[in-house]
Design a protein around this motif. Sequence first.
Motif, PDB file in Angstrom:
ATOM      1  N   VAL B  50       1.107  -1.192   0.329  1.00 20.13           N
ATOM      2  CA  VAL B  50      -0.006  -0.180   0.088  1.00 20.13           C
ATOM      3  C   VAL B  50       0.868   1.249  -0.056  1.00 20.13           C
ATOM      4  CG1 VAL B  50      -1.833   1.094   1.217  1.00 20.13           C
ATOM      5  CG2 VAL B  50      -1.542  -0.870   1.028  1.00 20.13           C
ATOM      6  N   LYS B  51       0.946   1.763  -1.300  1.00 18.71           N
ATOM      7  CA  LYS B  51       2.191   3.020  -0.924  1.00 18.71           C
ATOM      8  C   LYS B  51       3.496   2.337  -1.248  1.00 18.71           C
ATOM      9  CE  LYS B  51      -0.958   6.861  -0.395  1.00 18.71           C
ATOM     10  NZ  LYS B  51      -1.663   7.672   0.353  1.00 18.71           N
ATOM     11  N   GLU B  52       4.324   2.384  -0.291  1.00 19.46           N
ATOM     12  CA  GLU B  52       5.660   2.463  -0.711  1.00 19.46           C
ATOM     13  C   GLU B  52       5.726   1.273   1.018  1.00 19.46           C
ATOM     14  OE1 GLU B  52       4.445   5.581   0.572  1.00 19.46           O
ATOM     15  OE2 GLU B  52       4.855   5.765   2.210  1.00 19.46           O
ATOM     16  N   SER B  53       4.645   1.172   1.427  1.00 17.32           N
ATOM     17  CA  SER B  53       4.923  -0.112   2.501  1.00 17.32           C
ATOM     18  C   SER B  53       4.005  -1.576   2.450  1.00 17.32           C
ATOM     19  CB  SER B  53       3.856   0.448   3.609  1.00 17.32           C
ATOM     20  OG  SER B  53       3.801   1.982   4.181  1.00 17.32           O
ATOM     21  N   LYS B  54       4.845  -2.290   3.350  1.00 17.99           N
ATOM     22  CA  LYS B  54       4.489  -3.604   2.126  1.00 17.99           C
ATOM     23  C   LYS B  54       3.389  -3.902   3.327  1.00 17.99           C
ATOM     24  CE  LYS B  54       9.136  -5.205   1.421  1.00 17.99           C
ATOM     25  NZ  LYS B  54      10.921  -5.619   1.027  1.00 17.99           N
ATOM     26  N   GLN B  55       2.208  -4.321   3.093  1.00 17.70           N
ATOM     27  CA  GLN B  55       0.621  -4.251   4.315  1.00 17.70           C
ATOM     28  C   GLN B  55       0.952  -5.911   4.584  1.00 17.70           C
ATOM     29  OE1 GLN B  55      -0.444  -2.243   4.140  1.00 17.70           O
ATOM     30  NE2 GLN B  55      -2.412  -3.059   5.713  1.00 17.70           N
ATOM     31  N   ASP B  56       1.990  -6.974   3.201  1.00 21.15           N
ATOM     32  CA  ASP B  56       1.566  -8.492   3.196  1.00 21.15           C
ATOM     33  C   ASP B  56       2.572  -8.962   2.168  1.00 21.15           C
ATOM     34  OD1 ASP B  56      -1.555 -11.032   2.923  1.00 21.15           O
ATOM     35  OD2 ASP B  56       0.737 -11.424   3.297  1.00 21.15           O
ATOM     36  N   GLU B  57       3.493  -9.344   2.786  1.00 22.73           N
ATOM     37  CA  GLU B  57       4.636 -10.557   2.542  1.00 22.73           C
ATOM     38  C   GLU B  57       4.687 -12.061   2.769  1.00 22.73           C
ATOM     39  OE1 GLU B  57       8.621  -8.811   2.912  1.00 22.73           O
ATOM     40  OE2 GLU B  57       7.991  -8.488   4.798  1.00 22.73           O
ATOM     41  N   SER B  58       3.803 -12.125   2.580  1.00 23.51           N
ATOM     42  CA  SER B  58       3.523 -13.700   3.304  1.00 23.51           C
ATOM     43  C   SER B  58       3.709 -14.743   2.477  1.00 23.51           C
ATOM     44  CB  SER B  58       2.048 -14.132   4.335  1.00 23.51           C
ATOM     45  OG  SER B  58       1.068 -13.814   3.940  1.00 23.51           O
ATOM     46  N   GLY B  59       3.538 -14.500   1.424  1.00 27.64           N
ATOM     47  CA  GLY B  59       3.388 -15.610   0.374  1.00 27.64           C
ATOM     48  C   GLY B  59       4.733 -15.554  -0.747  1.00 27.64           C
ATOM     49  N   MET B  60       5.901 -14.832   0.061  1.00 31.38           N
ATOM     50  CA  MET B  60       7.292 -15.245  -0.661  1.00 31.38           C
ATOM     51  C   MET B  60       7.831 -15.732   0.111  1.00 31.38           C
ATOM     52  SD  MET B  60       7.962 -11.859  -1.998  1.00 31.38           S
ATOM     53  CE  MET B  60       9.490 -10.764  -1.934  1.00 31.38           C
ATOM     54  N   PRO B  61       8.873 -16.209  -1.331  1.00 30.97           N
ATOM     55  CA  PRO B  61       8.998 -17.873  -1.335  1.00 30.97           C
ATOM     56  C   PRO B  61      10.187 -17.679   0.032  1.00 30.97           C
ATOM     57  CG  PRO B  61       9.006 -17.488  -3.508  1.00 30.97           C
ATOM     58  CD  PRO B  61       8.338 -16.288  -2.530  1.00 30.97           C
ATOM     59  N   ASN B  62      11.022 -17.031  -0.016  1.00 31.87           N
ATOM     60  CA  ASN B  62      12.172 -16.743   0.877  1.00 31.87           C
ATOM     61  C   ASN B  62      13.174 -15.501   1.060  1.00 31.87           C
ATOM     62  OD1 ASN B  62      14.440 -17.068  -1.848  1.00 31.87           O
ATOM     63  ND2 ASN B  62      12.930 -18.830  -1.150  1.00 31.87           N
ATOM     64  N   ASN B  63      14.266 -15.531   1.931  1.00 30.91           N
ATOM     65  CA  ASN B  63      15.357 -14.893   1.410  1.00 30.91           C
ATOM     66  C   ASN B  63      15.722 -13.807   0.051  1.00 30.91           C
ATOM     67  OD1 ASN B  63      16.571 -16.119   1.791  1.00 30.91           O
ATOM     68  ND2 ASN B  63      17.245 -15.651   3.615  1.00 30.91           N
ATOM     69  N   ARG B  64      15.988 -14.988  -0.715  1.00 33.57           N
ATOM     70  CA  ARG B  64      16.776 -14.685  -2.073  1.00 33.57           C
ATOM     71  C   ARG B  64      15.285 -13.784  -2.647  1.00 33.57           C
ATOM     72  NH1 ARG B  64      16.168 -18.115  -4.768  1.00 33.57           N
ATOM     73  NH2 ARG B  64      15.346 -19.854  -4.091  1.00 33.57           N
ATOM     74  N   PHE B  65      14.334 -13.470  -2.139  1.00 33.70           N
ATOM     75  CA  PHE B  65      13.213 -12.642  -3.012  1.00 33.70           C
ATOM     76  C   PHE B  65      13.535 -11.060  -2.208  1.00 33.70           C
ATOM     77  CE2 PHE B  65      10.927 -14.944  -6.428  1.00 33.70           C
ATOM     78  CZ  PHE B  65      11.356 -16.269  -6.109  1.00 33.70           C
ATOM     79  N   LEU B  66      13.426 -10.064  -2.841  1.00 29.38           N
ATOM     80  CA  LEU B  66      13.253  -8.735  -2.420  1.00 29.38           C
ATOM     81  C   LEU B  66      12.566  -7.602  -2.993  1.00 29.38           C
ATOM     82  CD1 LEU B  66      14.428  -6.441  -0.025  1.00 29.38           C
ATOM     83  CD2 LEU B  66      15.748  -5.472  -1.327  1.00 29.38           C
ATOM     84  N   ALA B  67      11.247  -7.490  -2.440  1.00 26.73           N
ATOM     85  CA  ALA B  67      10.497  -6.667  -3.338  1.00 26.73           C
ATOM     86  C   ALA B  67      10.483  -5.052  -2.173  1.00 26.73           C
ATOM     87  CB  ALA B  67       9.036  -6.739  -3.292  1.00 26.73           C
ATOM     88  N   GLU B  68      10.307  -4.130  -3.418  1.00 24.98           N
ATOM     89  CA  GLU B  68      10.435  -2.511  -2.942  1.00 24.98           C
ATOM     90  C   GLU B  68       9.572  -1.815  -3.524  1.00 24.98           C
ATOM     91  OE1 GLU B  68      15.153  -2.050  -1.570  1.00 24.98           O
ATOM     92  OE2 GLU B  68      14.753  -1.764  -3.591  1.00 24.98           O
ATOM     93  N   ARG B  69       9.311  -0.459  -3.666  1.00 23.70           N
ATOM     94  CA  ARG B  69       8.236   0.303  -3.341  1.00 23.70           C
ATOM     95  C   ARG B  69       8.781   1.600  -3.353  1.00 23.70           C
ATOM     96  NH1 ARG B  69       2.126   0.613  -4.131  1.00 23.70           N
ATOM     97  NH2 ARG B  69       1.744   2.003  -6.295  1.00 23.70           N
ATOM     98  N   THR B  70       9.855   2.079  -3.490  1.00 23.89           N
ATOM     99  CA  THR B  70      10.800   3.532  -3.259  1.00 23.89           C
ATOM    100  C   THR B  70       9.497   4.299  -3.476  1.00 23.89           C
ATOM    101  OG1 THR B  70      12.871   2.249  -2.980  1.00 23.89           O
ATOM    102  CG2 THR B  70      12.150   4.835  -2.301  1.00 23.89           C
ATOM    103  N   GLY B  71       8.843   5.629  -2.721  1.00 29.27           N
ATOM    104  CA  GLY B  71       8.299   6.261  -3.199  1.00 29.27           C
ATOM    105  C   GLY B  71       6.643   6.145  -3.751  1.00 29.27           C
ATOM    106  N   GLY B  72       6.556   5.122  -3.251  1.00 33.06           N
ATOM    107  CA  GLY B  72       5.527   4.735  -3.945  1.00 33.06           C
ATOM    108  C   GLY B  72       4.553   3.988  -5.452  1.00 33.06           C
TER     109      GLY B  72
END
Lengths: 114, 118
Positions: B50-72
């Motif tokens: 939601v905008k730049e904040s991670k609301q739910d990342e429960s589906g990310m498989p493992n720590n090899r995956f990194l998602a960002e949304r700088t500035g929304g």
Amino acid sequence: AQSVTQLDSQVPVFEEAPVELRCNYSSSVSVYLFWYVQYPNQGLQLLLKYLSGSTLVESINGFEAEFNKSQTSFHLRKPSVHISDTAEYFCAVSETANNNDMRFGAGTRLTVKP
Amino acid sequence: EAGVTQFPSHSVIEKGQTVTLRCDPISGHDNLYWYRRVMGKEIKFLLHFVKESKQDESGMPNNRFLAERTGGTYSTLKVQPAELEDSGVYFCASSQDLTSGANTGELFFGEGSRLTVL
């Protein structure tokens, strides 16, 4: 958590024949139901949705789906298909009004043959 | 109005390499989602911004995956290091904020980024 089962991975039909794509869901609460379609080389597009009210919902291109709470189903039907309906169809379920928890089925590939 | 755009459309990399996928949502859409479809199976939820904040990342498989949304605005999904099982189609979707009164319950999807890990 909610989940969706699409019973048929592939459905081949002849042009102008009727078709039904099956979708069953599981959830412990009230749900919102959707069908999305993905045409070749395109993204998923919303085909129709059930949010509340009439259990029979229709799309602009002749598809319809009926929400059946007792059978936990939301099957998609069309009385007469066209070649252009060839696509992959995804059923989806959400338990929240903002659909932030939308979950999809495995998809059904509909192939319409001349 | 431009739809959701994703880049690249197809990426082929070797195991151990890094890949970054990009998604540009529809302008004004606060909600941004990443999904993945592996080998013709169901489209699985990865995470929700939601905008730049991670609301739910429960589906990310493992720590090899990194998602960002700088500035929304746009979002990136980085896989580092990539493994064979990461192959699949990564979909991005966006929707309007519910409180705006304009949320119709529809997610708008991009065409997907196909990742092949060899």
